[in-house]
Design a protein around this motif. Structure first.
Motif, PDB file in Angstrom:
ATOM      1  N   ILE A  86      -6.917   3.846 -12.952  1.00 35.61           N
ATOM      2  CA  ILE A  86      -5.804   2.921 -12.733  1.00 35.61           C
ATOM      3  C   ILE A  86      -4.742   3.217 -13.788  1.00 35.61           C
ATOM      4  O   ILE A  86      -5.070   3.424 -14.955  1.00 35.61           O
ATOM      5  N   ASN A 104      -8.022   4.274  -8.132  1.00 35.70           N
ATOM      6  CA  ASN A 104      -6.914   5.188  -7.815  1.00 35.70           C
ATOM      7  C   ASN A 104      -5.645   4.438  -7.421  1.00 35.70           C
ATOM      8  O   ASN A 104      -4.981   4.775  -6.433  1.00 35.70           O
ATOM      9  N   VAL A 105      -5.327   3.422  -8.222  1.00 43.50           N
ATOM     10  CA  VAL A 105      -4.095   2.653  -8.011  1.00 43.50           C
ATOM     11  C   VAL A 105      -3.155   2.933  -9.179  1.00 43.50           C
ATOM     12  O   VAL A 105      -3.570   2.902 -10.342  1.00 43.50           O
ATOM     13  N   HIS A 106      -1.884   3.186  -8.865  1.00 42.14           N
ATOM     14  CA  HIS A 106      -0.908   3.541  -9.890  1.00 42.14           C
ATOM     15  C   HIS A 106       0.384   2.771  -9.635  1.00 42.14           C
ATOM     16  O   HIS A 106       0.995   2.907  -8.573  1.00 42.14           O
ATOM     17  N   GLU A 144      -1.258  -7.787  -3.755  1.00 43.89           N
ATOM     18  CA  GLU A 144      -2.311  -6.829  -4.058  1.00 43.89           C
ATOM     19  C   GLU A 144      -1.742  -5.444  -3.793  1.00 43.89           C
ATOM     20  O   GLU A 144      -1.189  -5.195  -2.715  1.00 43.89           O
ATOM     21  N   ILE A 145      -1.854  -4.550  -4.768  1.00 43.92           N
ATOM     22  CA  ILE A 145      -1.306  -3.219  -4.567  1.00 43.92           C
ATOM     23  C   ILE A 145      -2.432  -2.202  -4.436  1.00 43.92           C
ATOM     24  O   ILE A 145      -3.509  -2.348  -5.019  1.00 43.92           O
ATOM     25  N   ARG A 146      -2.141  -1.172  -3.638  1.00 47.02           N
ATOM     26  CA  ARG A 146      -3.089  -0.094  -3.386  1.00 47.02           C
ATOM     27  C   ARG A 146      -2.321   1.235  -3.416  1.00 47.02           C
ATOM     28  O   ARG A 146      -1.143   1.280  -3.066  1.00 47.02           O
ATOM     29  N   GLY A 147      -2.997   2.287  -3.807  1.00 49.26           N
ATOM     30  CA  GLY A 147      -2.363   3.594  -3.826  1.00 49.26           C
ATOM     31  C   GLY A 147      -1.291   3.683  -4.891  1.00 49.26           C
ATOM     32  O   GLY A 147      -1.371   3.069  -5.955  1.00 49.26           O
ATOM     33  N   ASN A 148      -0.231   4.458  -4.633  1.00 53.33           N
ATOM     34  CA  ASN A 148       0.876   4.645  -5.563  1.00 53.33           C
ATOM     35  C   ASN A 148       2.027   3.729  -5.170  1.00 53.33           C
ATOM     36  O   ASN A 148       2.583   3.851  -4.078  1.00 53.33           O
ATOM     37  N   ASP A 155       0.846  -1.192   0.000  1.00 56.58           N
ATOM     38  CA  ASP A 155       0.000   0.000   0.000  1.00 56.58           C
ATOM     39  C   ASP A 155       0.883   1.245   0.000  1.00 56.58           C
ATOM     40  O   ASP A 155       1.494   1.593   1.009  1.00 56.58           O
ATOM     41  N   GLU A 163      -9.181  -1.973  -6.396  1.00 58.03           N
ATOM     42  CA  GLU A 163      -9.835  -0.729  -6.011  1.00 58.03           C
ATOM     43  C   GLU A 163      -9.387   0.401  -6.933  1.00 58.03           C
ATOM     44  O   GLU A 163      -8.446   0.245  -7.721  1.00 58.03           O
ATOM     45  N   ILE A 181      -5.151  -5.905  -8.574  1.00 60.27           N
ATOM     46  CA  ILE A 181      -5.674  -4.573  -8.278  1.00 60.27           C
ATOM     47  C   ILE A 181      -7.174  -4.708  -8.112  1.00 60.27           C
ATOM     48  O   ILE A 181      -7.862  -5.237  -8.995  1.00 60.27           O
TER      49      ILE A 181
END
Length: 414
Positions: free
Chosen positions: A131, A99-101, A76-80, A64, A97, A95
């Protein structure tokens, strides 16, 4: 663990069944009888739930908002999130959710043909948007290099939601930029049903066993531009780009090289295996309004084919859209598409048009083995008396000289 479309369907059916059982239990008059039934059903439900898994019950490592990371299992990645430039990551990326970059900084995700998907963007039936995936190398995925969609059975989704809701709850507004996908086991990028506004910019897909890019049914408004698509489709004898019951997509300024069975095919799947498969739905969308412009195509037997399944015998496909001509053929649909300003080299056929109201203009053809532009469809004309009509062909050149289309099987220009 990843939950498959089939498992999701079975899981949902069990949940619905036990919900009704619980209701019956709590309406029983005898307390002892109610408790016994409740205990048995609870244990059984927990066993089923554990066996199938859920999207929130997995072994993924959650990352995250971290920089300069590297991983050796599914994450699993979240955020930047940014990958270390020197990293060779071993697990797939999930991914779930908005707004994930992810910026890989030129780093690599190498799956050694063991992990199903390199990067999986799965909405899970909620709004997932905004995304971006940048500067990644994805190598040796077992199936897709990148998957974008909602991993649930198509028919279950269609029964539960309207089309507008499906577009809302399937991923949209996605950017894939400067990404190389090498030797995926099936497709390079799989854009699943109802995905929209997916932009593939400056990507490379090479040596996919099936399609490099697949636009699944009911997807729309997606873009592939400034990209390089090499040597794909040989394992499954497929075209590089499939636009299948998908509309208003843009294929712009790309290079297609050595995709021997075909470069860009536009068609509507006949709703294959509709009666037998609980996942299938009727393909309601015609592959209309697609723009194929400014591309360089070389080394494909058929470079661009509109309504590519119009004359294909499909008696073994169990088509839900119905048959004609002794149960062998079904009507394809690909109208109001524009094929313009492409340069096509070293192909047997340049542009094939087998449906109505399409435009073929200002293309250049070199070293064409058979025909630069062919308009017409033999089977539909013969059995249904429906030749191809309303075609505009103008400004095309072959080996430096003006060239017109060959109109066959009763077809005629606008």
């Amino acid at each position: 663990a990843e939950i498959s479309k089939r498992s999701w369907f079975v899981y949902a059916r069990f949940k619905a069944f036990f919900s009704s059982v619980y209701w019956k239990i709590f309406t029983m008059k005898k307390r002892s009888e109610r408790c016994s039934y409740l205990l048995v059903c609870s244990v059984f439900f927990l066993v089923i739930n554990a066996a199938l898994g859920t999207e929130t019950d997995n072994n993924w490592l959650v990352i995250d908002g971290q920089s300069d990371v590297c991983w050796q299992r599914d994450v699993e990645i979240r955020g930047n999130v940014s990958l270390s430039a020197s990293c060779i990551a071993q697990g797939g990326v999930h991914i779930r959710e908005s707004n994930v970059h992810l910026n890989c900084n030129g780093g690599e995700i190498n799956l050694d043909d063991k992990v199903r998907t390199g990067i999986e963007i799965d909405s899970g039936g909620k709004v997932v948007e905004n995304i971006s995936i940048r500067n990644c190398i994805i190598r040796n995925s077992k199936f897709q290099g990148i998957y974008i969609g909602w991993l649930a059975p198509d028919r279950s989704k269609a029964r539960a939601l309207t089309k507008d809701q499906l577009y809302k709850f399937t991923p949209h507004n996605i950017l894939i930029e400067n990404v190389n996908i090498l030797t995926p086991g099936s497709s390079g990028v799989y854009i699943d049903d109802f995905s929209s506004n997916v932009n593939l910019v400056n990507i490379e897909v090479s040596d996919a066993r099936a399609m490099a890019i697949y636009f699944e049914h009911s997807s729309r408004d997606n873009v592939l531009k400034n990209s390089r698509i090499y040597r794909n489709g040989k394992g499954f004898k497929r075209e590089a780009v499939s636009i299948d019951s998908s509309s208003n997509n843009v294929i712009l300024n790309n290079e297609f090289l050595g995709n021997s069975f075909g470069a860009i095919f536009v068609y509507r799947n006949c709703s294959e295996h509709y009666q037998r498969s609980p996942d299938q739905v009727v393909r309601w969308m015609s592959s209309d309004g697609n723009s194929i412009s400014g591309n360089h195509i070389s080394g494909s037997r058929n470079a661009i084919w509109l309504a590519s399944r119009q004359s294909m015998p499909l008696q073994n496909a169990e088509c839900g859209n119905g048959y004609y001509a002794e149960g062998k053929y079904t009507e394809d649909s690909a109208k109001h598409n524009v094929v313009s300003d492409n340069k096509i080299y070293d192909s047997e056929f340049g542009v094939l048009v087998e449906d109505d109201f399409n435009f073929v203009k200002n293309n250049e053809f070199y070293d064409i083995g058979d025909t630069a532009i062919r308009v017409g469809t033999p089977i539909r004309n013969r059995y249904l008396n429906k030749p191809v009509i309303g075609i505009v062909v103008t400004g095309n050149v072959q080996d430096g000289n003006p060239v017109d289309a060959i109109f066959k099987w009763g077809s005629f220009r606008d």
